[in-house]
Design an enzyme around this catalytic site. Sequence first.
Site, PDB file in Angstrom:
ATOM      1  NE  ARG A  76     118.962 -65.333   3.128  1.00 41.97           N
ATOM      2  CZ  ARG A  76     120.061 -66.089   3.210  1.00 41.97           C
ATOM      3  NH1 ARG A  76     119.974 -67.389   3.072  1.00 41.97           N
ATOM      4  NH2 ARG A  76     121.231 -65.555   3.428  1.00 41.97           N
TER       5      ARG A  76
ATOM      6  CG  HIS B 104     121.007 -64.247  -1.085  1.00 39.06           C
ATOM      7  ND1 HIS B 104     120.581 -63.023  -0.604  1.00 39.06           N
ATOM      8  CD2 HIS B 104     121.550 -64.013  -2.300  1.00 39.06           C
ATOM      9  CE1 HIS B 104     120.871 -62.090  -1.498  1.00 39.06           C
ATOM     10  NE2 HIS B 104     121.456 -62.659  -2.533  1.00 39.06           N
TER      11      HIS B 104
ATOM     12  CE1 TYR C 128     124.127 -68.512   4.544  1.00 38.48           C
ATOM     13  CE2 TYR C 128     125.159 -69.077   2.450  1.00 38.48           C
ATOM     14  CZ  TYR C 128     124.061 -68.631   3.158  1.00 38.48           C
ATOM     15  OH  TYR C 128     122.917 -68.309   2.497  1.00 38.48           O
TER      16      TYR C 128
END
Lengths: 364, 326
Positions: free
Chosen positions: A258, A262, A271
Amino acid sequence: MPRKEIGLESTIDYLSILDTKGKPDKDLEPRIGKELLLDMHRAMVRARRFDEHQLRWQRQGRLGTFAPVIGQEASQIGTVAVLDDQDWMVPAYRQSAAALWRGTPLAGLLLYNAGYNEGGEIPEGQNDLPIAIPVASQIPHAVGIGYALKQEGSGHLAMTYFGDGATSEGDFHEAMNFAGVFNTPTIFVCENNQYAISVPREKQTRAGTLAQKAIAYGIPGIQVDGNDILAVYSAASEAAERARKGDGPTLIECVTYRMAVHTTADDPGKYRTQKEEEQWQKKDPIERFRKYLTARKLLNKKKIESLEEELEKEVKSAWDEAEQRMAELDRHPEVMFDHLYGEMPAYLGTQRKAMTDEDDDANG
Amino acid sequence: MAELTMVEAINLALRQEMEKDESVHVMGCDVGVNGGVFRVTDGLCDRFGEDRVMDTPLAESAIVGMATGMAVKGLKPVCEMQFSGFSYFAFHQLESQAARMRWRTRGRYQVPMVVRMPYGGGVRALEHHSESREVYYAHTPGLKMVIPSGPRNARALLVSAIRDPDPVVFFEGKLIYRSFREEVPEKEETLPIGESRIARDGDDLTVVTYGAMTQRVLEAADVLSGEDGVEVEVIDLLTLSPLDDAPVAESVRKTGRLVIVHEAHRSFGPGAELIARINEKAFYYLEAPVQRVTGYDTIVPYFAREQAYLPSVERIVAGARTALEF
């Protein structure tokens, strides 16, 4: 009473055809017609540019939260391209590339992302289920649709999409098991984009691959380079042939990334590292495919420029169309009561009328 | 005292309870490194480590099921469902197991667990992200159902929920996660589960609400005071189950008029239960039919039109006037 190793019938292959420079493995290179190759390229770029525009509109407050597909174009277009119109597509919430390929209008997706239920309308004749947000909840539907197609004896199939996180949900496992037991023509496409929001794939399962989860359900599984459209297309073609012949389901794990957020409510800086993002940038599925097409002289700078111009116009005119529709729809909040039941019960009719009367009062 | 948002106040409750009691564990998707999608668990993983702030695989049913086992064995899990709309994956574990364990084992085991979940509309979110289905949980024997209305009571109620010996479903209104701040003392503060509060005094009309709608009801009360010279008594339930009906009955005996406001669907909603209780306890004091200003009996529409679904200040004022003018 021996203790001995059980020889499992299945093994899991990994398939990669295009290297990062766009050079194919000649032994594995699938035969795909020129027209289809160019259509697939166009669809990948179209989905990407659309999302880039949508990200801008979202920041300006014109759209709400949405899940960009950026980075996963090959895993979607390479799989959806093997479907015909009578096959079914069952998406999760990040399958805009696949949905656009199937015929979902750009303006429809814009309406959806701007918060209008009308954006969920599926054009007549397009055999897709709507966007499904609760993770993995759509997967069993593809087994049911597959079963119904099998009952018709039509040779058609159902393809469903989900992510790496979904493989932790019960619905995924139950659906895979049912598909195996009922031998349905279902293709499970797991887009392993490495993260379920912030939780990395390694924390999702201790298994080395997601594809190997097929083994437990007695169905074939394969892991492919999900940023290599030729590999994805090859694996999907094999799975489709199997399904159409009556040989049942397949799990395809597309290893991808990705490249964006998100959803627009997410901050990947919390993260994952920039270095990791840069490494995946080098594996960009569109760049890789372009190198391949350019080397085959199917594409050149001029053709790319004219495609980009055409898409820019298309996306902007889709916005104009969506905006016009929104202005009309804003006047009718009472449609929230419509389509809840085949026939509207009296109490709902009363509530609907109260809402329209209220609006009349406000306007009068 | 620090001025905190509800997100920060809940974070404070979790941090302090984890400091005091090693058996308290936080678990859910993205609660660790990411600090939760709303940042409610921000910093907890750094402070208490991954063994106590557990980023789980994406499986709501297993989160609640595992937590049930942990609780039976003496830990105090605080689970996070990312949105209440995803809690239905875990409903089976809550209804069939967590809520029944004490009852089924005739008191041998207990499940001291909290399941936190953001609920409600008004923040321009996607489908399944705006619902208000607290009745599923309030309707389930064996569960307690708590819905705070602001930073300070959220903190105090969560501390009580973590210490409660039974499973507590704890709804957090997304609409008020960051919309206002309140002074929240660093020093420990608790509120008893099952007690409502009077959020505003008045003699002319009783309005009962809870959660994120409390702010809108207080706004409506100001409008009624200013425009109609009517003083509204606002009762904020804070806990839906067990329902604290006695103060509502007492207020109705004083005002004779009752309006109930919730964003949950109207039919079979919390208002219906409350009306039944008032019929039992204060029927002869009612001077007008009880009015309900609620979400409609349809699925919350996508966000462009969600405000038409949610009770607005105007709708609350109109409902109050109907009760007053009867």
